[in-house]
Design a protein around this motif. Structure first.
Motif, PDB file in Angstrom:
ATOM      1  N   GLY A  69       0.813  -1.209   0.000  1.00 23.05           N
ATOM      2  CA  GLY A  69       0.000   0.000   0.000  1.00 23.05           C
ATOM      3  C   GLY A  69       0.842   1.252   0.000  1.00 23.05           C
ATOM      4  N   GLY A  70       2.171   1.089   0.165  1.00 24.41           N
ATOM      5  CA  GLY A  70       3.075   2.239   0.115  1.00 24.41           C
ATOM      6  C   GLY A  70       2.835   3.251   1.216  1.00 24.41           C
ATOM      7  N   HIS A  71       2.731   2.780   2.452  1.00 26.46           N
ATOM      8  CA  HIS A  71       2.511   3.705   3.564  1.00 26.46           C
ATOM      9  C   HIS A  71       3.737   4.577   3.818  1.00 26.46           C
ATOM     10  CE1 HIS A  71      -0.888   1.103   5.560  1.00 26.46           C
ATOM     11  NE2 HIS A  71      -1.080   1.323   4.265  1.00 26.46           N
ATOM     12  N   VAL A  72       4.897   3.971   3.997  1.00 22.42           N
ATOM     13  CA  VAL A  72       6.185   4.640   4.205  1.00 22.42           C
ATOM     14  C   VAL A  72       6.097   5.658   5.347  1.00 22.42           C
ATOM     15  CG1 VAL A  72       8.219   5.480   2.946  1.00 22.42           C
ATOM     16  CG2 VAL A  72       6.307   4.536   1.670  1.00 22.42           C
ATOM     17  N   ASN A  73       5.296   5.365   6.350  1.00 26.61           N
ATOM     18  CA  ASN A  73       5.097   6.325   7.440  1.00 26.61           C
ATOM     19  C   ASN A  73       4.237   5.661   8.520  1.00 26.61           C
ATOM     20  OD1 ASN A  73       4.256   8.459   9.105  1.00 26.61           O
ATOM     21  ND2 ASN A  73       4.086   9.899   7.405  1.00 26.61           N
ATOM     22  N   PRO A  74       4.743   5.536   9.755  1.00 25.74           N
ATOM     23  CA  PRO A  74       3.924   4.953  10.820  1.00 25.74           C
ATOM     24  C   PRO A  74       2.610   5.705  11.051  1.00 25.74           C
ATOM     25  CG  PRO A  74       6.209   5.061  11.499  1.00 25.74           C
ATOM     26  CD  PRO A  74       6.111   5.823  10.205  1.00 25.74           C
ATOM     27  N   ALA A  75       2.602   7.014  10.812  1.00 23.04           N
ATOM     28  CA  ALA A  75       1.370   7.785  10.997  1.00 23.04           C
ATOM     29  C   ALA A  75       0.335   7.422   9.942  1.00 23.04           C
ATOM     30  CB  ALA A  75       1.666   9.281  10.954  1.00 23.04           C
ATOM     31  N   VAL A  76       0.767   7.200   8.708  1.00 23.69           N
ATOM     32  CA  VAL A  76      -0.157   6.770   7.658  1.00 23.69           C
ATOM     33  C   VAL A  76      -0.721   5.394   7.999  1.00 23.69           C
ATOM     34  CG1 VAL A  76      -0.334   6.063   5.230  1.00 23.69           C
ATOM     35  CG2 VAL A  76       0.889   8.164   5.840  1.00 23.69           C
ATOM     36  N   THR A  77       0.143   4.503   8.479  1.00 25.25           N
ATOM     37  CA  THR A  77      -0.321   3.182   8.899  1.00 25.25           C
ATOM     38  C   THR A  77      -1.323   3.297  10.039  1.00 25.25           C
ATOM     39  OG1 THR A  77       1.797   2.194   8.249  1.00 25.25           O
ATOM     40  CG2 THR A  77       0.423   0.923   9.760  1.00 25.25           C
ATOM     41  N   PHE A  78      -1.047   4.194  10.988  1.00 28.31           N
ATOM     42  CA  PHE A  78      -1.962   4.387  12.119  1.00 28.31           C
ATOM     43  C   PHE A  78      -3.303   4.924  11.625  1.00 28.31           C
ATOM     44  CE2 PHE A  78      -3.441   6.955  15.858  1.00 28.31           C
ATOM     45  CZ  PHE A  78      -3.683   5.883  16.698  1.00 28.31           C
ATOM     46  N   GLY A  79      -3.266   5.853  10.677  1.00 30.93           N
ATOM     47  CA  GLY A  79      -4.507   6.375  10.107  1.00 30.93           C
ATOM     48  C   GLY A  79      -5.302   5.299   9.399  1.00 30.93           C
ATOM     49  N   ALA A  80      -4.608   4.420   8.674  1.00 27.17           N
ATOM     50  CA  ALA A  80      -5.289   3.314   8.007  1.00 27.17           C
ATOM     51  C   ALA A  80      -5.884   2.350   9.029  1.00 27.17           C
ATOM     52  CB  ALA A  80      -4.311   2.571   7.100  1.00 27.17           C
ATOM     53  N   PHE A  81      -5.184   2.139  10.143  1.00 29.04           N
ATOM     54  CA  PHE A  81      -5.683   1.269  11.209  1.00 29.04           C
ATOM     55  C   PHE A  81      -6.932   1.859  11.861  1.00 29.04           C
ATOM     56  CE2 PHE A  81      -5.516   0.702  15.909  1.00 29.04           C
ATOM     57  CZ  PHE A  81      -5.986  -0.608  15.959  1.00 29.04           C
ATOM     58  N   ILE A  82      -6.906   3.155  12.146  1.00 32.73           N
ATOM     59  CA  ILE A  82      -8.064   3.812  12.763  1.00 32.73           C
ATOM     60  C   ILE A  82      -9.279   3.715  11.848  1.00 32.73           C
ATOM     61  CG2 ILE A  82      -9.010   6.075  13.432  1.00 32.73           C
ATOM     62  CD1 ILE A  82      -7.198   4.880  15.541  1.00 32.73           C
ATOM     63  N   GLY A  83      -9.059   3.761  10.546  1.00 28.33           N
ATOM     64  CA  GLY A  83     -10.153   3.672   9.587  1.00 28.33           C
ATOM     65  C   GLY A  83     -10.589   2.254   9.285  1.00 28.33           C
ATOM     66  N   GLY A  84      -9.968   1.271   9.935  1.00 31.58           N
ATOM     67  CA  GLY A  84     -10.347  -0.118   9.707  1.00 31.58           C
ATOM     68  C   GLY A  84      -9.829  -0.692   8.412  1.00 31.58           C
ATOM     69  N   ASN A  85      -8.770  -0.090   7.846  1.00 29.03           N
ATOM     70  CA  ASN A  85      -8.243  -0.541   6.564  1.00 29.03           C
ATOM     71  C   ASN A  85      -7.016  -1.435   6.690  1.00 29.03           C
ATOM     72  OD1 ASN A  85      -9.910   1.086   4.516  1.00 29.03           O
ATOM     73  ND2 ASN A  85      -9.301   2.612   6.033  1.00 29.03           N
ATOM     74  N   ILE A  86      -6.543  -1.668   7.909  1.00 34.41           N
ATOM     75  CA  ILE A  86      -5.421  -2.556   8.153  1.00 34.41           C
ATOM     76  C   ILE A  86      -5.556  -3.050   9.587  1.00 34.41           C
ATOM     77  CG2 ILE A  86      -3.879  -0.668   8.872  1.00 34.41           C
ATOM     78  CD1 ILE A  86      -1.549  -2.201   7.651  1.00 34.41           C
ATOM     79  N   SER A  87      -5.175  -4.286   9.835  1.00 36.44           N
ATOM     80  CA  SER A  87      -5.296  -4.837  11.181  1.00 36.44           C
ATOM     81  C   SER A  87      -4.155  -4.343  12.071  1.00 36.44           C
ATOM     82  CB  SER A  87      -5.283  -6.363  11.139  1.00 36.44           C
ATOM     83  OG  SER A  87      -4.000  -6.836  10.785  1.00 36.44           O
ATOM     84  N   LEU A  88      -4.341  -4.474  13.370  1.00 31.74           N
ATOM     85  CA  LEU A  88      -3.322  -4.047  14.327  1.00 31.74           C
ATOM     86  C   LEU A  88      -2.039  -4.845  14.157  1.00 31.74           C
ATOM     87  CD1 LEU A  88      -2.372  -2.402  16.751  1.00 31.74           C
ATOM     88  CD2 LEU A  88      -3.434  -4.129  18.241  1.00 31.74           C
ATOM     89  N   LEU A  89      -2.159  -6.160  13.985  1.00 29.99           N
ATOM     90  CA  LEU A  89      -0.960  -6.992  13.877  1.00 29.99           C
ATOM     91  C   LEU A  89      -0.154  -6.650  12.630  1.00 29.99           C
ATOM     92  CD1 LEU A  89      -2.242 -10.470  15.113  1.00 29.99           C
ATOM     93  CD2 LEU A  89      -0.870  -8.785  16.344  1.00 29.99           C
TER      94      LEU A  89
END
Length: 252
Positions: free
Chosen positions: A81-101
């Motif tokens: 998904g080309g996040h390249v940023n823990p904050a982008v990953t966190f945003g995707a997690f908050i939106g239910g688009n990626i699991s916590l693990l």
């Protein structure tokens, strides 16, 4: 609300081949991004002597980060998904688009990629310092937190609009280009005040290699809060329950 769709993930996800490949993609994308972005500042400093703190140095930093992020997102988009940023990953997690693990795998890969890039830069430049992010004179920690929140909001909002929204259509190259451009533009705004990180991993690598941790928490709190706000706002207003596409079951 998107937060109701947060997924923890299955215990076996950490060893799933697709998750491992995605983590490696995030690692290599982060190496590419940090090596080019941090390295450009080091090169500018070598050529000019404290040049990165000048207006031309700020423009050079904005351009190098915009170009490098465009490439880093593009090469990882089809795998992680080309996040390249823990904050982008966190945003995707908050939106239910990626699991916590899977998010944790991404975070580890992103942080390691930044550290490795800075170690490579230090070695390749003969020991030149990889400068940690710091606040400019007259800028308080809370000034910087607000900067990081607003800038990261803009970044993650752009990610949602161009890459996450299921209604986005086939926009191809537009997503990584827009993501790179908003980061470059934000550096022109915030670079003179707090360095304009918007990315905890980008701040983490130089801090580890230079072992400089002054106000480092600012570069975690601001981006994570900004990412969460952007995810909630965009998902709630523009995606909504009726049009949201849940994660495939093999992502949990």
């Amino acid at each position: 609300m998107p937060i109701s769709r947060i997924a923890i993930g299955s215990p076996g996800e950490a060893s799933h081949p697709d998750a491992i490949k995605a983590a490696f993609a995030e690692f290599f994308s982060m190496v590419i991004f940090v090596f080019a972005g941090e390295g450009s500042g080091m090169a500018f400093n070598k050529l000019t002597g404290d040049g990165p703190s000048t207006p031309s140095g700020l423009v050079a930093a904005a351009l190098s980060h915009a170009f490098a992020l465009f490439v880093a997102v593009s090469v990882g988009a089809n795998i992680s998904g080309g996040h390249v940023n823990p904050a982008v990953t966190f945003g995707a997690f908050i939106g239910g688009n990626i699991s916590l693990l899977r998010s944790i795998l991404y975070w580890i890969a992103q942080l390691l990629g930044s550290v490795v890039a800075c170690l490579l830069l230090k070695f390749a430049t003969g020991g030149q310092e990889t400068s940690a992010f710091s606040l400019s004179s007259g800028v308080s920690v809370w000034n910087a937190v607000v900067f990081e929140i607003v800038m990261t909001f803009g970044l993650v909002y752009t990610v949602y609009a161009t890459a996450v929204d299921p209604k986005k259509g086939n926009i191809g190259i537009v997503a990584p280009l827009a993501i790179g451009l908003i980061v470059g533009a934000n550096i022109l705004v915030g670079g003179a005040f707090d360095g304009a990180s918007m990315n905890p991993a980008v701040s983490f690598g130089p801090a580890v290699v230079s072992w400089s941790w002054a106000n480092h928490w600012v570069y975690w709190l601001g981006p994570m809060v900004g990412a969460a706000i952007a995810a909630i706002v965009y998902d709630t207003i523009f995606i909504g329950q009726s049009t949201h596409e849940p994660l495939p079951t093999n992502d949990f």
